[in-house]
Scaffold this motif. Sequence first.
Motif, PDB file in Angstrom:
ATOM      1  N   LEU A   1      -6.054  -5.899  -1.453  1.00 42.29           N
ATOM      2  CA  LEU A   1      -5.170  -6.111  -0.304  1.00 42.29           C
ATOM      3  C   LEU A   1      -4.164  -4.970  -0.170  1.00 42.29           C
ATOM      4  N   ASN A   2      -3.609  -4.524  -1.286  1.00 44.30           N
ATOM      5  CA  ASN A   2      -2.655  -3.409  -1.244  1.00 44.30           C
ATOM      6  C   ASN A   2      -3.317  -2.127  -0.757  1.00 44.30           C
ATOM      7  N   GLN A   3      -4.592  -1.920  -1.064  1.00 41.03           N
ATOM      8  CA  GLN A   3      -5.307  -0.749  -0.557  1.00 41.03           C
ATOM      9  C   GLN A   3      -5.378  -0.785   0.964  1.00 41.03           C
ATOM     10  N   TYR A   4      -5.640  -1.938   1.521  1.00 36.05           N
ATOM     11  CA  TYR A   4      -5.729  -2.064   2.979  1.00 36.05           C
ATOM     12  C   TYR A   4      -4.367  -1.901   3.640  1.00 36.05           C
ATOM     13  N   ILE A   5      -3.325  -2.416   3.007  1.00 40.89           N
ATOM     14  CA  ILE A   5      -1.982  -2.301   3.580  1.00 40.89           C
ATOM     15  C   ILE A   5      -1.476  -0.867   3.480  1.00 40.89           C
ATOM     16  N   GLY A   6      -1.835  -0.195   2.404  1.00 41.04           N
ATOM     17  CA  GLY A   6      -1.429   1.198   2.249  1.00 41.04           C
ATOM     18  C   GLY A   6      -0.311   1.407   1.245  1.00 41.04           C
ATOM     19  N   ASN A   7       0.195   0.355   0.667  1.00 37.20           N
ATOM     20  CA  ASN A   7       1.185   0.468  -0.402  1.00 37.20           C
ATOM     21  C   ASN A   7       1.156  -0.806  -1.239  1.00 37.20           C
ATOM     22  N   ALA A   8       1.917  -0.823  -2.298  1.00 36.16           N
ATOM     23  CA  ALA A   8       1.879  -1.936  -3.253  1.00 36.16           C
ATOM     24  C   ALA A   8       2.913  -3.011  -2.924  1.00 36.16           C
ATOM     25  N   LYS A   9       2.844  -3.559  -1.734  1.00 34.62           N
ATOM     26  CA  LYS A   9       3.790  -4.602  -1.329  1.00 34.62           C
ATOM     27  C   LYS A   9       3.473  -5.953  -1.965  1.00 34.62           C
ATOM     28  N   ILE A  10       2.202  -6.251  -2.122  1.00 31.86           N
ATOM     29  CA  ILE A  10       1.801  -7.556  -2.633  1.00 31.86           C
ATOM     30  C   ILE A  10       1.917  -7.561  -4.149  1.00 31.86           C
ATOM     31  N   LYS A  11       2.648  -8.529  -4.657  1.00 36.61           N
ATOM     32  CA  LYS A  11       2.894  -8.643  -6.102  1.00 36.61           C
ATOM     33  C   LYS A  11       2.295  -9.900  -6.702  1.00 36.61           C
ATOM     34  N   ASN A  12       2.136 -10.955  -5.878  1.00 34.41           N
ATOM     35  CA  ASN A  12       1.725 -12.240  -6.429  1.00 34.41           C
ATOM     36  C   ASN A  12       0.971 -13.056  -5.384  1.00 34.41           C
TER      37      ASN A  12
END
Length: 107
Positions: free
Chosen positions: A90-101
């Motif tokens: 999911l973070n790859q699709y968003i483009g940054n590491a926003k998702i943590k949990n």
Amino acid sequence: MNYSTEEKRKPYKTARKSELMPVADILEPIKKMLGLDEDFFTIMKVWNKELGIDSVEVCGYKDGTIFAQTQYNAAINEILIRKKEIINKLNQYIGNAKIKNIKVTVK
């Protein structure tokens, strides 16, 4: 006192500026408050299409946490086992590491 019809008429009011607001000005703060930003819609698309987890429904996204629900305990176990993989994808699709949990509950 008699007034002619010309005197009784009030001057025509000039058109006043509209007090209406654009819908986007109203919806943007509401979407942000509910966590419904562009990232949420990206998460929804990827979740359903790429991850193939049909039995788990994404309910929300806020402060780096995805909230989801399912009717099956087995689906919760699958999410727990694949949690890091899912978050990375999911973070790859968003483009940054926003998702943590990811938090999944039974409906």
